[in-house]
Enzyme design. Sequence first.
Site, PDB file in Angstrom:
ATOM      1  N   LYS A  34      61.189   5.078  26.486  1.00  0.00           N
ATOM      2  CA  LYS A  34      61.895   5.588  27.834  1.00  0.00           C
ATOM      3  C   LYS A  34      61.279   4.172  28.263  1.00  0.00           C
ATOM      4  O   LYS A  34      59.851   5.202  28.861  1.00  0.00           O
ATOM      5  CB  LYS A  34      62.189   6.872  27.982  1.00  0.00           C
ATOM      6  N   GLU A  71      49.277  12.737  29.217  1.00  0.00           N
ATOM      7  CA  GLU A  71      48.922  11.270  29.629  1.00  0.00           C
ATOM      8  C   GLU A  71      48.811  11.764  30.758  1.00  0.00           C
ATOM      9  O   GLU A  71      49.445  11.095  30.956  1.00  0.00           O
ATOM     10  CB  GLU A  71      48.095  10.283  28.838  1.00  0.00           C
ATOM     11  N   CYS A 118      45.547   4.805  35.368  1.00  0.00           N
ATOM     12  CA  CYS A 118      45.480   6.465  35.208  1.00  0.00           C
ATOM     13  C   CYS A 118      43.662   6.799  35.481  1.00  0.00           C
ATOM     14  O   CYS A 118      43.384   7.480  35.516  1.00  0.00           O
ATOM     15  CB  CYS A 118      45.666   7.082  34.206  1.00  0.00           C
ATOM     16  N   GLU A 176      44.848  11.885  43.470  1.00  0.00           N
ATOM     17  CA  GLU A 176      45.028  11.359  42.846  1.00  0.00           C
ATOM     18  C   GLU A 176      45.565   9.786  43.388  1.00  0.00           C
ATOM     19  O   GLU A 176      47.219  10.439  43.932  1.00  0.00           O
ATOM     20  CB  GLU A 176      46.058  10.617  41.432  1.00  0.00           C
TER      21      GLU A 176
HETATM   22  P1  NAI Z   1      56.434   9.553  37.344  1.00  0.00           P
HETATM   23  O1  NAI Z   1      55.482  10.533  36.507  1.00  0.00           O
HETATM   24  O2  NAI Z   1      58.013  10.157  37.916  1.00  0.00           O
HETATM   25  O3  NAI Z   1      56.914   8.740  35.965  1.00  0.00           O
HETATM   26  C1  NAI Z   1      56.483   8.363  34.785  1.00  0.00           C
HETATM   27  C2  NAI Z   1      57.594   7.786  33.789  1.00  0.00           C
HETATM   28  O4  NAI Z   1      58.146   9.525  33.625  1.00  0.00           O
HETATM   29  C3  NAI Z   1      58.620   7.607  34.176  1.00  0.00           C
HETATM   30  O5  NAI Z   1      59.037   6.536  32.998  1.00  0.00           O
HETATM   31  C4  NAI Z   1      59.629   7.883  34.802  1.00  0.00           C
HETATM   32  O6  NAI Z   1      61.454   7.396  34.891  1.00  0.00           O
HETATM   33  C5  NAI Z   1      59.469   9.266  34.172  1.00  0.00           C
HETATM   34  N1  NAI Z   1      60.976  10.588  34.817  1.00  0.00           N
HETATM   35  C6  NAI Z   1      60.027  11.112  35.845  1.00  0.00           C
HETATM   36  N2  NAI Z   1      60.981  11.570  36.242  1.00  0.00           N
HETATM   37  C7  NAI Z   1      61.338  12.097  34.824  1.00  0.00           C
HETATM   38  C8  NAI Z   1      62.048  12.970  34.520  1.00  0.00           C
HETATM   39  N3  NAI Z   1      63.130  14.368  35.603  1.00  0.00           N
HETATM   40  N4  NAI Z   1      62.279  13.521  32.803  1.00  0.00           N
HETATM   41  C9  NAI Z   1      61.095  12.848  32.279  1.00  0.00           C
HETATM   42  N5  NAI Z   1      61.036  11.776  32.827  1.00  0.00           N
HETATM   43  C10 NAI Z   1      60.617  11.742  33.507  1.00  0.00           C
HETATM   44  O7  NAI Z   1      55.532   8.769  37.977  1.00  0.00           O
HETATM   45  P2  NAI Z   1      55.551   7.824  39.225  1.00  0.00           P
HETATM   46  O8  NAI Z   1      56.932   8.829  39.737  1.00  0.00           O
HETATM   47  O9  NAI Z   1      55.900   6.704  39.107  1.00  0.00           O
HETATM   48  O10 NAI Z   1      54.306   7.828  40.223  1.00  0.00           O
HETATM   49  C11 NAI Z   1      53.648   9.277  40.213  1.00  0.00           C
HETATM   50  C12 NAI Z   1      52.678   9.436  40.401  1.00  0.00           C
HETATM   51  O11 NAI Z   1      52.136   9.931  38.875  1.00  0.00           O
HETATM   52  C13 NAI Z   1      51.653   7.998  40.820  1.00  0.00           C
HETATM   53  O12 NAI Z   1      50.858   8.095  42.254  1.00  0.00           O
HETATM   54  C14 NAI Z   1      50.489   8.674  40.002  1.00  0.00           C
HETATM   55  O13 NAI Z   1      49.280   9.341  40.941  1.00  0.00           O
HETATM   56  C15 NAI Z   1      51.317   9.116  38.347  1.00  0.00           C
HETATM   57  N6  NAI Z   1      51.509   8.564  37.337  1.00  0.00           N
HETATM   58  C16 NAI Z   1      49.879   8.549  37.076  1.00  0.00           C
HETATM   59  C17 NAI Z   1      50.583   7.560  35.620  1.00  0.00           C
HETATM   60  C18 NAI Z   1      49.255   7.127  34.286  1.00  0.00           C
HETATM   61  O14 NAI Z   1      48.872   6.538  33.717  1.00  0.00           O
HETATM   62  N7  NAI Z   1      48.078   8.835  34.518  1.00  0.00           N
HETATM   63  C19 NAI Z   1      50.838   6.987  35.532  1.00  0.00           C
HETATM   64  C20 NAI Z   1      52.418   6.607  36.542  1.00  0.00           C
HETATM   65  C21 NAI Z   1      52.168   7.405  37.552  1.00  0.00           C
END
Ligand code: NAI
Length: 481
Positions: A174, A249, A283, A383
Amino acid sequence: MTTEGLIIDGQRTAASDSGTFDVLDPSTAEPLAAVAKATGADVDRAVQSARAALDSKAWGGAPPAERGRMLFRIAQAIRDRAEELAVLESRDNGKPLRQARADVQVAARYFEFFAGAADKIMGRTIPLGPGFLDYTVREPIGVSAQIIPWNYPIQIGARGVAPALAAGCTVVLKPAEDAPMTALRLGEIALACGVPPGVLNVVPGLGPEAGAALASHPGINQLTFTGSVEVGILVAKAAADNIVPVVMELGGKSPNIVFADADLDLAAPGVANAIFQNAGQTCSAGSRLLVERKAHDALVERLAARTAAMRIGPGVSDPDLGPIISRRQLETIEGYVRVGASEGAAVVAGGGRPSDAALGKGFFFQPTLLDRVTPDMRVAKEEIFGPVLAITTFDDLDEAAALANRSDYGLVAGVWTRDINKAMALASRIKTGQVYVNTYGAGGGVELPFGGYKKSGYGREKGLESLLTYTQVKNVCVKYA
Ligand code: NAI
Ligand code: MG
């Protein structure tokens, strides 16, 4: 504008309700493509297809060496299409073209690395004495659900898919709604390389819809998640209801620790790259600089000179710094810089959107240095996920170790010194999943186990360790005469 279908059971398909969503080019805020928006019913079909493939002769029954050959073909196909994939990644995510090119090569390396491992996933024999033969087998864990973010789509996609396939699993992937394009290309490439239908399904869609449906699906056997702590908690809870193990992660607030005896000409570019690569949306970004007081002025001067020289622009123009992924993320970053200033940090470089009118429609933010950051400030703890470096000084090694560990996160740390004793002391005392000495990152780190301490997550990706994620151990005990 093209419409991209889902990839389920080897077919490109529209969503069950024909829904789509627009993907923006963050350099212009113009739509780049329309993408099918997977529903719960689509996710369900994908999981069923992955299950059938797992049990099929063509995949589950194939010799490991044959799986390995398919993965080698994927690696080669990624290299053959490298420039096209890099340009697409750069448009979709905004990252500078040379960083997208590097990401594509890293994705190819994941397939190559795990292709070679597919026929080397071995068990053990355990001595029980005469009359017994006891052995272990590492069997594929089953259907792997993988929810990935938008910051390194092809790299993070490959880092989960390649070991899962090498281990004999099947996958439902996904991608993030903000940057789903190259994950779909990966699904296409796998099919073209002879990977049977259903082995790799790709279901772009919204997090709370497609993501939540996948995480809570009773038909998955394992889940790999990369993203925010907030969503990680939701996903782990959903998986817990089905007793599904999860690899998490969740990012970090990783420190680069620079001693006064370090080679500053090496440390300055290392520290700058660790935070400004991919506009800080990494990350493992080195988002905290801990610098020994005696070196502070010399290092900050070098960093300020570097930020002043950075060219900002659309990813495909191959600048030093591309745009932020979305308006929402840009506003989050702006908010943090305001918070930092109000908490008493000094903005010594950047601090806002660039003034260049040609960049006005995109989501650009200047490379930013926040000096005089103290460990209780929000900008030292949270972060930010943008090109913002928080700078704190220390006076001795004990203080450096304490500051480094004063974080809810523990993903990566960098130590810069010419003194091997300081380096080794910190390598042992710092609570992070990786420690780098006089470098930061290692060209993608395909071969190196990667994952977090504390709220950075659990489980390990990359390297041979990640094969453990995608296998489970069966012990067979035979008593003979
Ligand atoms: P997010 O955690 O919402 O998105 C990551 C993935 O999770 C995406 O594929 C999204 O569609 C999915 N997702 C979102 N809500 C979900 C749910 N309820 N159930 C299952 N899957 C779900 O991250 P977002 O909103 O893009 O970014 C917010 C913050 O998260 C960023 O500012 C950053 O601090 C952190 N982040 C960290 C990452 C890393 O590499 N560890 C990558 C992206 C974001
Ligand atoms: Mg979110």
